[in-house]
Design a protein around this motif. Structure first.
Motif, short mmCIF file in Angstrom:
data_model
loop_
_atom_site.label_atom_id
_atom_site.label_comp_id
_atom_site.label_asym_id
_atom_site.label_seq_id
_atom_site.Cartn_x
_atom_site.Cartn_y
_atom_site.Cartn_z
N TYR A 15 0.89 -1.17 0.00
CA TYR A 15 0.00 0.00 0.00
C TYR A 15 0.92 1.21 0.00
O TYR A 15 1.50 1.54 1.04
N PHE A 18 4.10 0.93 2.10
CA PHE A 18 3.93 -0.02 3.19
C PHE A 18 3.82 -1.45 2.66
O PHE A 18 2.95 -1.77 1.84
N ALA A 20 2.58 -4.74 2.86
CA ALA A 20 1.50 -5.37 3.64
C ALA A 20 1.49 -6.89 3.52
O ALA A 20 1.06 -7.58 4.46
N PRO A 39 -3.32 -11.91 14.35
CA PRO A 39 -3.76 -10.69 15.03
C PRO A 39 -4.25 -9.65 14.02
O PRO A 39 -3.89 -9.72 12.85
N SER A 40 -5.02 -8.70 14.47
CA SER A 40 -5.59 -7.77 13.50
C SER A 40 -4.50 -6.86 12.95
O SER A 40 -3.54 -6.52 13.65
N GLY A 41 -4.63 -6.53 11.68
CA GLY A 41 -3.62 -5.72 11.02
C GLY A 41 -2.51 -6.53 10.39
O GLY A 41 -1.56 -5.98 9.84
N CYS A 42 -2.60 -7.87 10.44
CA CYS A 42 -1.50 -8.68 9.92
C CYS A 42 -1.63 -8.95 8.43
O CYS A 42 -0.76 -9.56 7.83
N GLY A 43 -2.73 -8.55 7.83
CA GLY A 43 -2.83 -8.69 6.38
C GLY A 43 -3.80 -9.77 5.91
O GLY A 43 -3.83 -10.08 4.72
N LYS A 44 -4.62 -10.31 6.81
CA LYS A 44 -5.55 -11.38 6.40
C LYS A 44 -6.55 -10.88 5.35
O LYS A 44 -6.74 -11.52 4.31
N SER A 45 -7.16 -9.73 5.64
CA SER A 45 -8.15 -9.20 4.68
C SER A 45 -7.47 -8.84 3.37
O SER A 45 -8.00 -9.10 2.29
N THR A 46 -6.30 -8.25 3.48
CA THR A 46 -5.57 -7.86 2.28
C THR A 46 -5.30 -9.08 1.41
O THR A 46 -5.52 -9.07 0.21
N GLU A 58 -8.71 -0.15 -4.83
CA GLU A 58 -8.03 0.81 -3.99
C GLU A 58 -6.86 1.45 -4.72
O GLU A 58 -6.30 0.88 -5.64
N1 ADP Z 1 -6.28 0.66 1.73
C1 ADP Z 1 -5.22 0.62 2.55
N2 ADP Z 1 -4.26 1.57 2.46
C2 ADP Z 1 -3.18 1.54 3.26
N3 ADP Z 1 -2.96 0.61 4.19
C3 ADP Z 1 -3.86 -0.37 4.35
C4 ADP Z 1 -5.04 -0.41 3.53
N4 ADP Z 1 -5.76 -1.50 3.90
C5 ADP Z 1 -5.07 -2.10 4.89
N5 ADP Z 1 -3.92 -1.43 5.16
C6 ADP Z 1 -2.91 -1.79 6.15
O1 ADP Z 1 -2.44 -3.09 5.83
C7 ADP Z 1 -2.28 -3.86 6.99
C8 ADP Z 1 -3.11 -5.13 6.87
O2 ADP Z 1 -4.48 -4.79 6.92
P1 ADP Z 1 -5.62 -5.88 6.84
O3 ADP Z 1 -5.35 -6.76 5.68
O4 ADP Z 1 -6.90 -5.17 6.87
O5 ADP Z 1 -5.39 -6.68 8.19
P2 ADP Z 1 -6.31 -7.75 8.93
O6 ADP Z 1 -7.47 -8.06 8.04
O7 ADP Z 1 -5.41 -8.90 9.18
O8 ADP Z 1 -6.74 -7.13 10.20
C9 ADP Z 1 -2.69 -3.00 8.17
O9 ADP Z 1 -1.53 -2.48 8.75
C10 ADP Z 1 -3.50 -1.92 7.54
O10 ADP Z 1 -3.36 -0.71 8.26
#
Ligand code: ADP
Ligand code: MG
Lengths: 251, 307
Positions: A15, A18, A20, A39-46, A58
């Motif tokens: 991103y 960053f 990710a 843990p949250s923020g580790c990139g699962k959703s990404t 995005e």
């Molecule tokens: N659109 C975005 N732009 C910048 N950073 C992002 C974006 N989406 C997620 N992030 C960052 O990427 C990392 C992983 O996010 P995410 O995949 O949502 O984590 P999870 O689902 O594991 O909680 C986080 O540090 C988040 O802040």
């Protein structure tokens, strides 16, 4: 031996600057439930979103590496729209359209050009039955979907996804906004659906991963630390960090 | 905190609330007074001069005498038709452009839209109507005369176009706000089901924003309906029912504006003009009611109530 649905190789995602997702490689089998924990923020959703290219929406996202589905590179050999017809998604917050229950489920088939009332009726009923919510909703098909409870909305969203007859269903923490009864309904549903679909579910609820998934991947700070059979991950984690996480020592 | 400052604090609280309530009551009272006054003045046509409501609304015979004896004809159909036709034409022209612009500045090019396009549109909304009328008279009227080979360029068409330009910003910005208020989760859901951008806009975003868009259209219509100055400059001011969009005619507002100065107090003409003012008042009440209806419908849609 199970068929491989997704084959991910050296996947990196940024991103902006960053980093990710860091060099992720794994094979996700068809007709199983694969859980992503961490843990949250580790990139699962990404990571989940790279599988149906929702990241395309995005800005400032750069991806390298390959993601193949049924041996086809989804980034170079497919367009995102066709891909999403095969890879449906259920989101963390139930997000029905501000339309009737019927129109929610019929939305996908309609944009694919199905107009015939009888055919749509059939798809709506079948999808709602598959999502185990037909009996609850059959008398209120014409009512707004926004009047349903959170759990009903989420199952409706699953039905809406099933109506486009995908091969894969991605679920991003589908029960985190729901009560325990709705949660267990959705878990049962996922286990029922894996006969016909490949299911990938993100959850930060480890019991949920242990209950329903066949494979589990543990993520930490953008890396896939450990990936394997769910019972192995929970009973005999190979990596110290996985062990710490599942025994609740952090996260 | 000691009690004196607390008392002061609450005292101020009550004082402010009192002022706000008074202002609110004053505005309500003013509206009621204006309504009552218009009814009082406008009813003379029917009560004192004995015209029927049917004649007023349905007849094109307009010869009210300018004296208290009465006995003329007070059919306002020409002006009612003129108002309806010019406003209808204005909506027909403005709505597609406004909707397209609203979609463009929110869904297609949001950054350019917010930084550049919306401010420009808002500037247009603030330009006084005399300027629109003058530009219309100088540019549009000769243009229509030449292009369509007419004796005069003054016409319903000219008035419709001038009004369209005037109400375009209103419809655009209200629609854009309505589109922006559609939750992003809806768009994501649509894309997640394999929709293209156009399908998402057409089948999800626009329907969800529809009540707000309709409110914007009614707001634009209300502005067009009430506009006298710009219209009177380009419509040709002829007391005759229009035959085509190239006809010259008059509207309710242009006739009131041009005659009210000359008409004798207490005369039949003056009363008929007051009746037309009352009609305008009632129409604008109707518009406001419709806007409220659609705004509430939009809220119900967003909250998932009965919609
Ligand atoms: N659109 C975005 N732009 C910048 N950073 C992002 C974006 N989406 C997620 N992030 C960052 O990427 C990392 C992983 O996010 P995410 O995949 O949502 O984590 P999870 O689902 O594991 O909680 C986080 O540090 C988040 O802040
Ligand atoms: Mg997440």
């Amino acid at each position: 031996m199970l068929k491989t649905k997704f084959e991910i190789e050296h996947l990196n995602l940024h991103y902006g600057s960053f980093h990710a997702l860091k060099n992720i490689s794994m094979k996700i089998p068809a007709n199983e439930i694969t859980a992503f924990i961490g843990p949250s923020g580790c990139g699962k959703s990404t990571f989940l979103k790279t599988l149906n290219r929702m990241n395309d929406l995005e800005e400032n996202v750069t991806i390298d590496g390959t993601v193949r589905m049924d041996e086809k590179d989804i980034y170079s050999e497919m367009d995102a729209i066709t891909l999403r017809h095969d890879v449906g998604m259920v989101f963390q917050q139930p997000n029905p359209f501000p339309k009737s229950v019927y129109d929610n489920v019929a939305y996908g088939p309609r944009i694919f050009g199905i107009r015939k009332k009888s055919q749509l009726d059939e798809i709506v009923e079948r999808s709602l039955r598959q999502a185990a919510i037909w009996n609850e909703l059959k008398d209120r098909l014409k009512k707004s979907a926004l009047g349903l409870s959170g759990g009903q909305q989420q199952r409706l969203c699953i039905a809406r996804t099933l109506a486009i007859q995908p091969k894969v269903i991605l679920m991003d923490e589908p029960t985190s906004a729901l009560d325990p009864i709705s949660t267990s309904k959705i878990e049962d549903l996922a286990m029922e659906l894996k006969k016909d679909y490949t299911i990938i579910i993100v959850t930060h609820n480890m019991q949920q991963a242990a209950r329903i998934s066949d494979k589990t991947a543990f993520f930490l700070l953008g890396e896939a630390i450990e990936y394997g059979k769910t019972e192995d991950i929970f009973a005999r984690p190979q990596d110290k960090r996985t062990e710490n996480y599942i025994t609740g020592r952090f996260g | 905190m000691n009690t004196t400052t607390q008392k002061g604090m609450f005292g101020k609280e009550y004082a402010w609330r009192g002022i706000a309530v008074l202002c609110g009551l004053f505005v309500i009272a003013l509206t009621l007074v204006i309504g009552a006054f218009l009814i009082y003045k406008g009813s003379d046509t029917f009560l004192k001069f004995g015209h029927t409501l049917w004649e007023f609304l349905g007849s094109a015979k307009w010869h009210p005498v300018d004296s208290a004896e009465g006995g003329g004809a007070a059919g306002a159909l020409i002006f009612i038709t003129g108002s309806l036709v010019t406003c209808g034409l204005a909506l027909l022209i403005a709505t597609p452009f406004a909707l397209g612009s609203a979609i463009f500045m929110t869904e297609i090019s949001a950054r350019f839209g917010e930084k550049f396009y919306r401010p420009v549109v808002e500037i247009f909304a603030g330009i006084p109507s005399v300027v629109y009328g003058w530009v219309g008279l100088t540019v549009l009227v000769p243009f229509i005369r030449n292009v369509f080979d007419r004796q005069v360029g003054h016409s319903i068409l000219a008035a419709g176009i001038v009004l369209a330009v005037m109400i375009f910003p209103t419809i655009t910005s209200v629609s854009a706000d309505a589109i922006l208020a559609v939750p992003d989760a809806c768009r994501k859901a649509a894309y997640g089901l394999g929709s293209t951008r156009w399908q998402t806009i057409r089948h999800i975003v626009i329907p969800a924003a529809a009540p707000g868009i309709i409110s914007g259209i009614i707001l634009g219509l209300a502005r067009a309906f009430g506009e006298a100055l710009a219209v009177s400059m380009v419509i040709g001011q002829t007391t005759a029912l229009p035959k085509s969009i190239f006809s010259t005619t008059k509207t309710l507002t242009t006739e009131i504006a041009s005659q009210m100065g000359n008409a004798m107090e207490g005369g039949e003409l003056k009363s008929a003009l007051w009746s037309m003012a009352l009609l305008l008042f009632l129409v604008s009440l109707l518009f406001i009611t419709l806007i409220h209806y659609f705004t509430n419908k939009g809220k119900a849609k967003a909250e998932g109530g009965k919609a």
